[in-house]
Design a protein around this motif. Sequence first.
Motif, mmCIF file in Angstrom:
data_model
loop_
_atom_site.group_PDB
_atom_site.id
_atom_site.type_symbol
_atom_site.label_atom_id
_atom_site.label_comp_id
_atom_site.label_asym_id
_atom_site.label_seq_id
_atom_site.Cartn_x
_atom_site.Cartn_y
_atom_site.Cartn_z
ATOM 1 N N ASP A 1 0.588 -1.331 0.227
ATOM 2 C CA ASP A 1 -0.271 0.435 0.274
ATOM 3 C C ASP A 1 0.584 1.556 0.032
ATOM 4 N N ASP A 2 2.036 1.445 0.676
ATOM 5 C CA ASP A 2 2.760 2.467 1.162
ATOM 6 C C ASP A 2 3.627 2.764 -0.576
ATOM 7 N N LEU A 3 4.070 1.807 -0.977
ATOM 8 C CA LEU A 3 4.696 1.929 -2.494
ATOM 9 C C LEU A 3 3.346 2.289 -3.701
ATOM 10 N N PHE A 4 2.109 2.218 -3.154
ATOM 11 C CA PHE A 4 1.461 2.482 -4.737
ATOM 12 C C PHE A 4 1.485 4.143 -3.766
ATOM 13 N N ARG A 5 1.311 4.084 -2.742
ATOM 14 C CA ARG A 5 0.603 6.044 -2.681
ATOM 15 C C ARG A 5 1.829 6.733 -2.766
ATOM 16 N N LYS A 6 3.398 5.944 -2.846
ATOM 17 C CA LYS A 6 3.999 7.370 -2.985
ATOM 18 C C LYS A 6 4.955 6.884 -4.525
ATOM 19 N N MET A 7 4.216 6.477 -5.545
ATOM 20 C CA MET A 7 4.015 5.996 -6.624
ATOM 21 C C MET A 7 2.977 7.460 -7.218
ATOM 22 N N GLY A 8 2.101 7.322 -6.776
ATOM 23 C CA GLY A 8 1.058 8.413 -6.906
ATOM 24 C C GLY A 8 1.209 9.922 -6.414
ATOM 25 N N TYR A 9 1.921 9.615 -4.879
ATOM 26 C CA TYR A 9 2.759 11.526 -4.589
ATOM 27 C C TYR A 9 3.895 11.488 -5.298
ATOM 28 N N GLY A 10 4.308 10.802 -6.308
ATOM 29 C CA GLY A 10 5.166 11.294 -7.141
ATOM 30 C C GLY A 10 4.784 11.339 -8.051
ATOM 31 N N GLU A 11 4.023 11.510 -8.376
ATOM 32 C CA GLU A 11 3.204 11.233 -9.680
ATOM 33 C C GLU A 11 2.938 13.064 -10.044
ATOM 34 N N ALA A 12 2.135 13.505 -8.643
ATOM 35 C CA ALA A 12 1.993 14.362 -7.897
ATOM 36 C C ALA A 12 2.819 15.704 -7.802
ATOM 37 N N LEU A 13 4.202 15.117 -7.091
ATOM 38 C CA LEU A 13 5.289 16.519 -7.569
ATOM 39 C C LEU A 13 5.908 16.464 -8.880
ATOM 40 N N ASP A 14 5.556 15.652 -9.787
ATOM 41 C CA ASP A 14 6.512 15.386 -11.111
ATOM 42 C C ASP A 14 5.824 16.559 -11.836
ATOM 43 N N GLY A 15 4.112 17.345 -11.205
ATOM 44 C CA GLY A 15 3.521 17.842 -11.777
ATOM 45 C C GLY A 15 2.279 17.418 -13.081
ATOM 46 N N HIS A 16 2.179 15.933 -12.633
ATOM 47 C CA HIS A 16 1.030 14.993 -13.483
ATOM 48 C C HIS A 16 -0.456 14.614 -12.895
ATOM 49 N N ASP A 17 -1.169 14.402 -13.487
ATOM 50 C CA ASP A 17 -2.170 14.094 -13.033
ATOM 51 C C ASP A 17 -2.620 12.347 -13.015
ATOM 52 N N LEU A 18 -3.724 11.437 -12.601
ATOM 53 C CA LEU A 18 -3.370 9.683 -12.481
ATOM 54 C C LEU A 18 -3.506 9.400 -13.672
ATOM 55 N N THR A 19 -3.560 10.110 -14.313
ATOM 56 C CA THR A 19 -4.527 9.718 -16.573
ATOM 57 C C THR A 19 -3.818 8.372 -16.857
ATOM 58 N N ALA A 20 -1.696 8.518 -16.383
ATOM 59 C CA ALA A 20 -1.152 7.765 -16.912
ATOM 60 C C ALA A 20 -1.400 6.591 -15.828
ATOM 61 N N MET A 21 -1.183 6.618 -14.198
ATOM 62 C CA MET A 21 -1.307 5.900 -13.547
ATOM 63 C C MET A 21 -2.900 4.884 -13.626
ATOM 64 N N ARG A 22 -4.247 5.360 -13.794
ATOM 65 C CA ARG A 22 -5.245 4.559 -14.014
ATOM 66 C C ARG A 22 -4.910 3.631 -15.333
ATOM 67 N N ALA A 23 -4.509 4.140 -17.022
ATOM 68 C CA ALA A 23 -4.276 3.747 -17.811
ATOM 69 C C ALA A 23 -3.585 2.339 -17.193
ATOM 70 N N SER A 24 -2.305 2.577 -16.720
ATOM 71 C CA SER A 24 -1.578 0.779 -15.801
ATOM 72 C C SER A 24 -2.344 0.357 -15.298
ATOM 73 N N HIS A 25 -2.669 0.499 -14.924
ATOM 74 C CA HIS A 25 -3.857 -0.104 -13.592
ATOM 75 C C HIS A 25 -4.684 -0.291 -14.266
ATOM 76 N N ARG A 26 -5.299 -0.567 -15.455
ATOM 77 C CA ARG A 26 -6.852 -0.959 -15.909
ATOM 78 C C ARG A 26 -5.535 -2.208 -17.027
ATOM 79 N N ILE A 27 -4.546 -2.145 -17.578
ATOM 80 C CA ILE A 27 -4.550 -2.385 -18.235
ATOM 81 C C ILE A 27 -3.562 -4.274 -17.155
ATOM 82 N N ALA A 28 -3.447 -2.881 -16.704
ATOM 83 C CA ALA A 28 -2.763 -4.383 -15.054
ATOM 84 C C ALA A 28 -4.116 -5.413 -14.471
ATOM 85 N N ARG A 29 -5.178 -4.747 -14.495
ATOM 86 C CA ARG A 29 -6.005 -5.636 -14.098
ATOM 87 C C ARG A 29 -6.539 -6.644 -15.094
ATOM 88 N N GLU A 30 -6.905 -6.018 -16.934
ATOM 89 C CA GLU A 30 -7.269 -6.934 -17.815
ATOM 90 C C GLU A 30 -6.151 -7.447 -17.396
#
Length: 527
Positions: free
Chosen positions: A197-226
Amino acid sequence: MPAVRAGMNPHSRTKIAIGPPTFRMIIRVFHFFLRAGGSDRRHVLHWTMSGHSSLMTRPVNRGVASYSLPLPTGHSAIFSSCLRVGWWSGENVRPGTLSKGDHERRITSSSRWRVLMTALREDGNLRGLARTFVPLFRPRIPELVTRITSEIQAGVPAFAGPSQGRRHRLIMVAVNGAVSHFLDLAEGNGGAGDRVDDLFRKMGYGEALDGHDLTAMRASHRIARERAWDYLRSFAVENQLSAEALGVLGDALLAYIDHLSEQAVIGWQAAHDVLERDQDRNRVRLLDMLIDPGLPDIGGLAAQARWPVPERFIVWAIRAISLEQPLTLPELPGDVLQRSSARAVDLVCAEHDADELRRRLDEIAAPGIVIAFSWPVERHDVPDAHRWSTRAIQLHTAGVIADHPVIDCAQHRTQLWLGAEPALRRGMVQELLRPLLAETPNSREILSETLLAWLETRDSAPAIAARLGVHPQTIRYRWKRINEIFGDDLHEPEFIVQITMLLKASVPLWKAGDQRDFERFHAEETP
């Protein structure tokens, strides 16, 4: 089976008598079709299991309907008395609130997977299944992790990169941790859950620090789910798992991935909240990104920093060369980006703010403080402009650029170019100017000065003499010595070009007192 009427009241019921295996298969197939729909509506699943009521919400995109299906009691049944499935708009639902039962508790979407894994472990038959299923699946983790990682990098441009790169390794670690933890949960363990859980929270935290929204991460989770669901389904067929087992495991898998996605959202939101509260910090990070040679996208962070991105930029470097007190800047225009330490300041401004900024910086111009600024550049040249400004200050300190408190880099482009590769210059001096380095210090100084004057002007002896303030005969004597030490090389065009550039870069250094070229020459000559 009676037809289902779209739009019927959620509390109406249609009685259907079916056996447990058929019922479970229908519900599982039903559920996966609904999960695939995904939208802003909610699918509410209510069941009674061992006397306890629970409520679970799931996003779906379907019309309104309701079913009541009587279940025969049975020790191996997951749902032991009744099940009611209904769909309606989220506005009419109070997610997480129990309607009845012995225990009222909230079940948020982030804990759905815990409920499902509990159901899996508490059922005797399925508990035995997990003990059989997980050991068979574990050897396949590397293959699944590699497949998911590759498809994420191929399908999500923001996460693309080399197979040995940092991004690839991070995705591999995240996917491997998630798959391994899911299998641990199926076996009744799960001690690594906090770390995952902490790893995924840190990944989301890093995306925000880099000035990104969660579009790319959501797309990756969708691919992982499928991919995970496809792999689990193939594994079930290969190992003859029942539809009931596949349904429970698949439901838990999808809910678990939803849970991890929510951890990323939590981390992203935490970082976003911090950044929103700290505009100055955002602007420092924005300056860091602007001068990063990797040219990262600055759009998201510029918006957070409320900084209008100009078409052309000017980069400033300010250094305290011989100042005992820390640098103190005057009040700067509002849209100037600033990064400061005790003895160094970097600034970036729009072209139209440059004149006003220079007027304010003139207030601190003094001995011991050097200021350099670039000419206007576009976004892709900002890292180079920062390097030019910094290099101008270094050349000023070395005595190559004239002593002036504010250096306009546009007036010193040749020296900035010639001084861009100091190691290359030093090596070529030892290779091409050895005859000159072997002269006595006085002879070396006057010969190099005379040779450079001739290379730059190609004038006659009287004209060069007038330029250097000596007698023409002195120039003729010096030229005779230059011909003696360099010989026929002076007739080679390539050699002339090379020593012209070398002397233009080196003579100012020598005149400023830099003796390292000569010291290196004598060190190599000494046995």
